[in-house]
Design a protein around this motif. Structure first.
Motif, mmCIF file in Angstrom:
data_model
loop_
_atom_site.group_PDB
_atom_site.id
_atom_site.type_symbol
_atom_site.label_atom_id
_atom_site.label_comp_id
_atom_site.label_asym_id
_atom_site.label_seq_id
_atom_site.Cartn_x
_atom_site.Cartn_y
_atom_site.Cartn_z
ATOM 1 N N VAL A 202 -8.143 -2.667 0.661
ATOM 2 C CA VAL A 202 -8.242 -2.830 -0.797
ATOM 3 C C VAL A 202 -9.482 -3.628 -1.195
ATOM 4 O O VAL A 202 -10.014 -3.448 -2.283
ATOM 5 N N TRP A 203 -9.936 -4.488 -0.282
ATOM 6 C CA TRP A 203 -11.068 -5.351 -0.632
ATOM 7 C C TRP A 203 -12.317 -4.495 -0.761
ATOM 8 O O TRP A 203 -12.648 -3.706 0.135
ATOM 9 N N ASP B 76 -2.393 5.506 -2.979
ATOM 10 C CA ASP B 76 -3.190 4.545 -3.743
ATOM 11 C C ASP B 76 -4.686 4.821 -3.601
ATOM 12 O O ASP B 76 -5.114 5.563 -2.730
ATOM 13 N N ARG B 77 -5.491 4.221 -4.471
ATOM 14 C CA ARG B 77 -6.897 4.632 -4.589
ATOM 15 C C ARG B 77 -7.742 4.293 -3.372
ATOM 16 O O ARG B 77 -8.834 4.841 -3.199
ATOM 17 N N ALA B 78 -7.266 3.380 -2.531
ATOM 18 C CA ALA B 78 -8.083 2.953 -1.395
ATOM 19 C C ALA B 78 -7.563 3.487 -0.052
ATOM 20 O O ALA B 78 -8.247 3.374 0.956
ATOM 21 N N TRP B 79 -6.380 4.021 -0.017
ATOM 22 C CA TRP B 79 -5.750 4.485 1.225
ATOM 23 C C TRP B 79 -6.624 5.483 1.967
ATOM 24 O O TRP B 79 -7.158 6.374 1.331
ATOM 25 N N GLY C 24 -8.179 3.089 3.570
ATOM 26 C CA GLY C 24 -9.115 1.968 3.695
ATOM 27 C C GLY C 24 -8.502 0.678 3.179
ATOM 28 O O GLY C 24 -7.397 0.666 2.629
ATOM 29 N N SER D 2 -16.241 0.002 7.651
ATOM 30 C CA SER D 2 -17.640 -0.361 7.365
ATOM 31 C C SER D 2 -18.630 0.496 8.145
ATOM 32 O O SER D 2 -19.821 0.197 8.188
ATOM 33 N N ARG E 100 0.832 -1.206 0.000
ATOM 34 C CA ARG E 100 0.000 0.000 0.000
ATOM 35 C C ARG E 100 0.862 1.251 0.000
ATOM 36 O O ARG E 100 1.944 1.259 0.591
ATOM 37 N N SER F 45 -12.649 -2.106 -2.895
ATOM 38 C CA SER F 45 -12.274 -0.706 -3.165
ATOM 39 C C SER F 45 -12.526 -0.310 -4.610
ATOM 40 O O SER F 45 -12.066 0.725 -5.067
ATOM 41 N N GLY F 46 -13.224 -1.141 -5.353
ATOM 42 C CA GLY F 46 -13.582 -0.755 -6.718
ATOM 43 C C GLY F 46 -12.898 -1.599 -7.766
ATOM 44 O O GLY F 46 -12.206 -2.571 -7.452
#
Lengths: 139, 139
Positions: free
Chosen positions: A109-110, A102-105, A107, B112, A98, A112-113
């Motif tokens: 990755v699961w 990154d696009r999910a940071w 949060g 969540s 990570r 995350s789109g």
């Protein structure tokens, strides 16, 4: 060795990296993240506590080896490790590099789109670098 | 033993369950999920591969013990295990019991939404049941 068969969804979403002593190592087809999946080659196991103690000791060493490989190749800010299995029951361990960009940071990755599939050249380069890093530690 | 200090955020979000050989076991203050957090009592470690091999072998056994404890007390559909640390750098492992009816299924619990703090009676019952389950396996 045994009748191990990779779950269909894992097969569809990944590329094979190599087999270690216990786990088949897969690369998730999402070039946004350096994302490996380790699947213990044991039939019918869905939980970490369903493995033998001996297999668990190997699993965490192979997880550490995958983490070190990702760290050495990609220099991420953090490694995320997860064994969820809510959708794919076959026991598998995610090891993901990570970065704060990154696009999910920050949060997970699961969920995350949409992933960004690898293009051929990038895939070959990535697989080769990860294999070399895993082999370099005697994994 | 050593100068181990729990990260402020982990302290604020959890209740102490017990100390095992390696890890302090915490209960997340979210009564939606049976959610334990294992924190290796080692100073300055942020990644699984930053532990010694000996500590890693203990970590995965204590993770399995936490999984079995949650399974025996709560009979979840699945155990989710995760070591993320994007927000709290101190190495910690989440062990969460999931059910098909929980608010995050089939997604991950991390990110969540708002947790539901325990009320006193429920907290005491939960802590007591988990301690008993952990001790019952000689953990």
């Amino acid at each position: 060795m045994n009748n191990f068969t990779l779950h269909e969804r894992l097969k569809n979403d990944t590329f094979e990296v190599m087999d270690l002593a216990l786990c088949r190592v897969l690369l998730m087809n999402d070039s946004h993240f350096p994302w490996l999946i380790l699947v213990p080659m044991r039939t019918g196991v869905t939980e970490v506590h369903g493995l033998t103690r001996e297999d668990r000791a190997v699993l965490i060493e192979e997880t550490a080896a995958a983490s070190r490989a990702i760290s050495s190749v990609f220099s991420p800010d953090k490694i995320n490790i997860g064994a969820l299995g809510n959708l794919v029951p076959q026991l598998h361990v995610h090891v993901v590099g990570r970065t704060r960009e990154d696009r999910a940071w920050p949060g997970p990755v699961w969920g995350s789109g949409q992933g960004a599939p690898y293009v051929k050249e990038e895939l070959e380069k990535t697989l080769s670098a990860i294999r070399q890093a895993l082999q370099g530690q005697g994994a």
